[in-house]
Design a protein around this motif. Structure first.
Motif, PDB file in Angstrom:
ATOM      1  N   GLU A  22      -2.682 -43.574  56.097  1.00 28.83           N
ATOM      2  CA  GLU A  22      -2.006 -44.127  54.920  1.00 28.83           C
ATOM      3  C   GLU A  22      -1.871 -43.074  53.835  1.00 28.83           C
ATOM      4  OE1 GLU A  22      -0.356 -47.082  52.314  1.00 28.83           O
ATOM      5  OE2 GLU A  22      -0.657 -46.992  54.487  1.00 28.83           O
ATOM      6  N   ASN A  23      -2.926 -42.321  53.589  1.00 29.99           N
ATOM      7  CA  ASN A  23      -2.879 -41.267  52.563  1.00 29.99           C
ATOM      8  C   ASN A  23      -1.939 -40.124  52.956  1.00 29.99           C
ATOM      9  OD1 ASN A  23      -4.731 -42.610  50.922  1.00 29.99           O
ATOM     10  ND2 ASN A  23      -6.492 -41.586  51.838  1.00 29.99           N
ATOM     11  N   LYS A  36       0.638 -40.574  54.774  1.00 26.22           N
ATOM     12  CA  LYS A  36       1.976 -41.176  54.922  1.00 26.22           C
ATOM     13  C   LYS A  36       2.568 -40.892  56.306  1.00 26.22           C
ATOM     14  CE  LYS A  36       3.138 -41.177  49.988  1.00 26.22           C
ATOM     15  NZ  LYS A  36       1.773 -40.850  49.545  1.00 26.22           N
ATOM     16  N   ARG A  41       2.653 -42.413  60.580  1.00 35.35           N
ATOM     17  CA  ARG A  41       2.481 -43.602  61.425  1.00 35.35           C
ATOM     18  C   ARG A  41       1.575 -43.270  62.603  1.00 35.35           C
ATOM     19  NH1 ARG A  41       6.322 -47.549  60.514  1.00 35.35           N
ATOM     20  NH2 ARG A  41       6.082 -48.301  62.649  1.00 35.35           N
ATOM     21  N   LEU A  62      -7.139 -45.500  59.612  1.00 32.57           N
ATOM     22  CA  LEU A  62      -6.036 -46.158  58.910  1.00 32.57           C
ATOM     23  C   LEU A  62      -5.869 -45.621  57.497  1.00 32.57           C
ATOM     24  CD1 LEU A  62      -6.490 -49.884  60.032  1.00 32.57           C
ATOM     25  CD2 LEU A  62      -4.834 -48.218  60.873  1.00 32.57           C
ATOM     26  N   ASN A  63      -6.985 -45.423  56.813  1.00 30.64           N
ATOM     27  CA  ASN A  63      -6.921 -44.915  55.451  1.00 30.64           C
ATOM     28  C   ASN A  63      -6.382 -43.480  55.417  1.00 30.64           C
ATOM     29  OD1 ASN A  63      -7.416 -45.283  52.627  1.00 30.64           O
ATOM     30  ND2 ASN A  63      -9.163 -43.915  52.817  1.00 30.64           N
ATOM     31  N   THR A  95      -5.340 -52.905  49.738  1.00 32.99           N
ATOM     32  CA  THR A  95      -4.192 -52.025  49.494  1.00 32.99           C
ATOM     33  C   THR A  95      -2.963 -52.484  50.279  1.00 32.99           C
ATOM     34  OG1 THR A  95      -4.929 -50.535  51.273  1.00 32.99           O
ATOM     35  CG2 THR A  95      -5.679 -50.047  49.040  1.00 32.99           C
ATOM     36  N   TYR A  96      -3.187 -52.974  51.512  1.00 29.38           N
ATOM     37  CA  TYR A  96      -2.066 -53.460  52.320  1.00 29.38           C
ATOM     38  C   TYR A  96      -1.558 -54.799  51.807  1.00 29.38           C
ATOM     39  CZ  TYR A  96      -3.042 -49.803  55.740  1.00 29.38           C
ATOM     40  OH  TYR A  96      -3.214 -48.589  56.358  1.00 29.38           O
ATOM     41  N   LYS A 121       0.666 -54.192  48.745  1.00 31.65           N
ATOM     42  CA  LYS A 121       1.957 -53.580  49.066  1.00 31.65           C
ATOM     43  C   LYS A 121       2.863 -54.536  49.850  1.00 31.65           C
ATOM     44  CE  LYS A 121       0.194 -48.829  49.232  1.00 31.65           C
ATOM     45  NZ  LYS A 121      -0.047 -47.654  50.099  1.00 31.65           N
TER      46      LYS A 121
END
Length: 220
Positions: free
Chosen positions: A98-99, A101, A103, A94-95, A168-169, A172
């Motif tokens: 996320e980094n 960007k 899906r 997931l990290n 972080t989620y 946001k």
């Protein structure tokens, strides 16, 4: 002949390696029994298996359903082969996505997830090997880890990983985080011993439901 796509290859080789892993795991006790010429009481084995299967089989099915959309096809096969999904593989994937960007359900996400999980498995193996050597050379070091000043820190590793990842989620998307956090907190208050696989599946369903309702009400 139709050319095999990337996803087709993932499923083809993923199934092969899963079957080989199951055979390898079962081969150890079978070979021991053959070598020692001793076999277990199958009635006792069936009784013990039934009591464990009632709890772990539904959890295993739920974990696949909950993890697969987050990890992608390749990440799912690799995670279930190497293990330690909730503590290491899922946060790492997931990290990384996320980094980058991307899906999880995209082709880029599939590749990033698989690479990050593979890197996590390799790093984990190397770290374990290093510490096994350290413990072999200096057995007294185990007391420092389990009873010394570092012991409290090792009990908080899981919470630290998920806390930093979730924060972080939450920052946001704080609006859609309120409902699942509140509901899951209540679940843990009244059913603190619930299995992690069941809890994750419930969290995914509750989060999707809460986000859908808030979207319909135009709150997000």
């Amino acid at each position: 002949m139709k050319k095999r796509t990337y996803i087709d290859s993932v499923h083809f080789y993923g199934r092969i390696w899963c079957v080989l892993a199951i055979i390898a795991l079962l081969a150890v006790p079978v070979l021991m029994c053959l070598h020692l010429k001793v076999w277990p009481d199958w009635g006792v084995v069936a009784s013990g298996f039934a009591s464990v299967a009632i709890l772990f089989y539904p959890t295993g099915v739920i974990e696949v359903i909950a993890y697969a959309p987050l990890l992608g096809s390749g990440g799912t096969y690799l995670s279930f082969l190497t293990g330690n999904i909730a503590n290491l593989k899922l946060p790492c994937a997931l990290n990384s996505m996320e980094n980058a960007k991307v899906r999880a359900n995209s082709e880029e996400g599939e590749i990033i997830s698989t690479i990050s999980i593979a890197a996590s498995a390799i790093v984990t193996t190397l770290i374990i090997a290093v510490f096994v050597l350290i413990f072999a050379v200096n057995p007294a070091f185990t007391k420092v880890m389990s009873e010394g000043a570092l012991a409290p820190a090792f009990k908080q590793v899981t919470y630290a990983i998920f806390g930093s990842l979730a924060a972080t989620y939450f920052v946001k998307h704080w609006k859609i985080s309120i409902f699942p956090i509140a509901v899951l907190s209540l679940i843990l208050v009244f059913a603190g011993s619930i299995q992690i696989g069941v809890l994750i599946f419930a969290g995914v369903a509750i989060s999707m439901l809460g986000a859908h309702v808030m979207y319909k009400l135009k709150w997000v």
